[in-house]
Write an enzyme that holds these catalytic residues in place. Structure first.
Site, short mmCIF file in Angstrom:
data_model
loop_
_atom_site.label_atom_id
_atom_site.label_comp_id
_atom_site.label_asym_id
_atom_site.label_seq_id
_atom_site.Cartn_x
_atom_site.Cartn_y
_atom_site.Cartn_z
N VAL A 1 -9.66 0.96 18.20
CA VAL A 1 -8.96 0.38 17.05
C VAL A 1 -9.95 -0.07 15.97
CG1 VAL A 1 -7.40 -1.46 16.33
CG2 VAL A 1 -7.13 -0.41 18.57
N HIS B 1 -7.75 -0.79 6.20
CA HIS B 1 -8.05 -2.05 6.89
C HIS B 1 -8.65 -3.03 5.88
CE1 HIS B 1 -8.94 -4.65 10.26
NE2 HIS B 1 -10.12 -4.87 9.70
N ASN C 1 0.84 -1.22 0.00
CA ASN C 1 0.00 0.00 0.00
C ASN C 1 0.86 1.25 0.00
OD1 ASN C 1 -3.04 -0.44 0.18
ND2 ASN C 1 -2.25 -1.99 1.59
C1 GRF Z 1 -2.99 -4.56 4.19
O1 GRF Z 1 -3.86 -5.61 3.92
C2 GRF Z 1 -3.67 -3.47 4.99
O2 GRF Z 1 -5.03 -3.38 4.70
C3 GRF Z 1 -3.48 -3.94 6.41
O3 GRF Z 1 -2.21 -4.53 6.43
C4 GRF Z 1 -1.87 -4.98 5.13
C5 GRF Z 1 -0.57 -4.32 4.79
O4 GRF Z 1 -0.08 -4.78 3.56
N1 GRF Z 1 -3.63 -2.85 7.33
P1 GRF Z 1 1.07 -3.95 2.83
O5 GRF Z 1 2.23 -3.86 3.83
O6 GRF Z 1 0.52 -2.63 2.48
O7 GRF Z 1 1.44 -4.78 1.65
#
Ligand code: GRF
Length: 221
Positions: A147, A112, A17
């Site tokens: 949270v 999330h 992300n």
């Molecule tokens: C993602 O699925 C996000 O929604 C959650 O943790 C994961 C992180 O994945 N909070 P990345 O590190 O962004 O690949």
């Protein structure tokens, strides 16, 4: 906010992300610039990706601080000395105190992997499959002291298929996360979205902007 909002991305691991946000912000038209990527885990793979994309990184190992308060003070200092406007949590696996969250109220967001308020916490895809839901997805929300309960800004939905595994479902949701988070940060950085008390306010020209709920027509298996 300044001309381009200065964003700190907080990570603990993979950083996919984070990478989606950095790549979106490489466009000169994007209203945010990624001023820092900070990880509480010094070995997080996402740090190497950020560095390869030319973004400043900070390693703030939470285990090297006397307590949560000291860690949060250091994090807060890093953000304030770099003139950060918005904190974007992206797989950041630390629970923040109510004091820290209050200090960044309306300026700290998280992604999330579920359609909140369903499935806060961990193992969201396994739990969705166990419940037999037919729709799953992801949520970007303002961070609050509770949270995964902060005010929801935007969500993306995906279908759940009969033969899904948690891995397949996670993959389908993650593809949507990579679209949803840059879109939402754009809204926030440009002032099209903001927090008013506990409500999310949108200031859109509806005919020109996407709706806060994205339902992909053909989410790939
Ligand atoms: C993602 O699925 C996000 O929604 C959650 O943790 C994961 C992180 O994945 N909070 P990345 O590190 O962004 O690949």
């Amino acid at each position: 906010m300044a001309e381009r909002a200065r964003v700190a991305i907080l990570i603990s691991g993979r950083g996919s992300n984070m990478e989606a946000l950095i790549r979106a912000a490489q466009s000169p038209c994007y209203p945010a610039l990624i001023a820092m990527v900070l990880s509480n885990r010094p070995e997080a793979p996402g740090l190497d990706i950020a560095e390869s994309l030319g973004v400043a990184t900070v390693r703030l190992d939470h285990t090297s601080f006397a307590d949560k308060r000291a860690f949060e003070d250091a994090l807060d200092r890093q953000c304030r000395t770099r003139g950060i406007d918005v904190i974007a949590c992206a797989g950041f696996m630390r629970l923040m105190s109510a004091e820290f969250v209050e200090g960044w109220r309306g300026r700290m967001v998280n992604i999330h992997p579920s359609l909140l308020p369903n499935y806060p916490g961990l193992n969201t895809h396994e739990r969705a499959l166990a419940d037999g839901v037919r729709i799953h997805g992801c949520t970007v929300h303002f961070v609050s002291a509770d949270v995964d309960r902060g005010p929801i800004i935007a969500q993306a939905a995906v279908p759940v298929h009969a033969d899904d595994t948690a891995e397949l479902l996670a993959h389908r949701v993650l593809a949507q996360e990579h679209c949803l988070y840059p879109m939402t940060l754009d809204w926030l950085a440009s002032g099209k979205t903001k927090l008013d008390q506990d409500r999310v306010i949108y200031d859109f020209e509806p005919e020109r902007e996407p709706a806060p709920l994205m339902v992909p027509r053909a989410a790939k298996r």
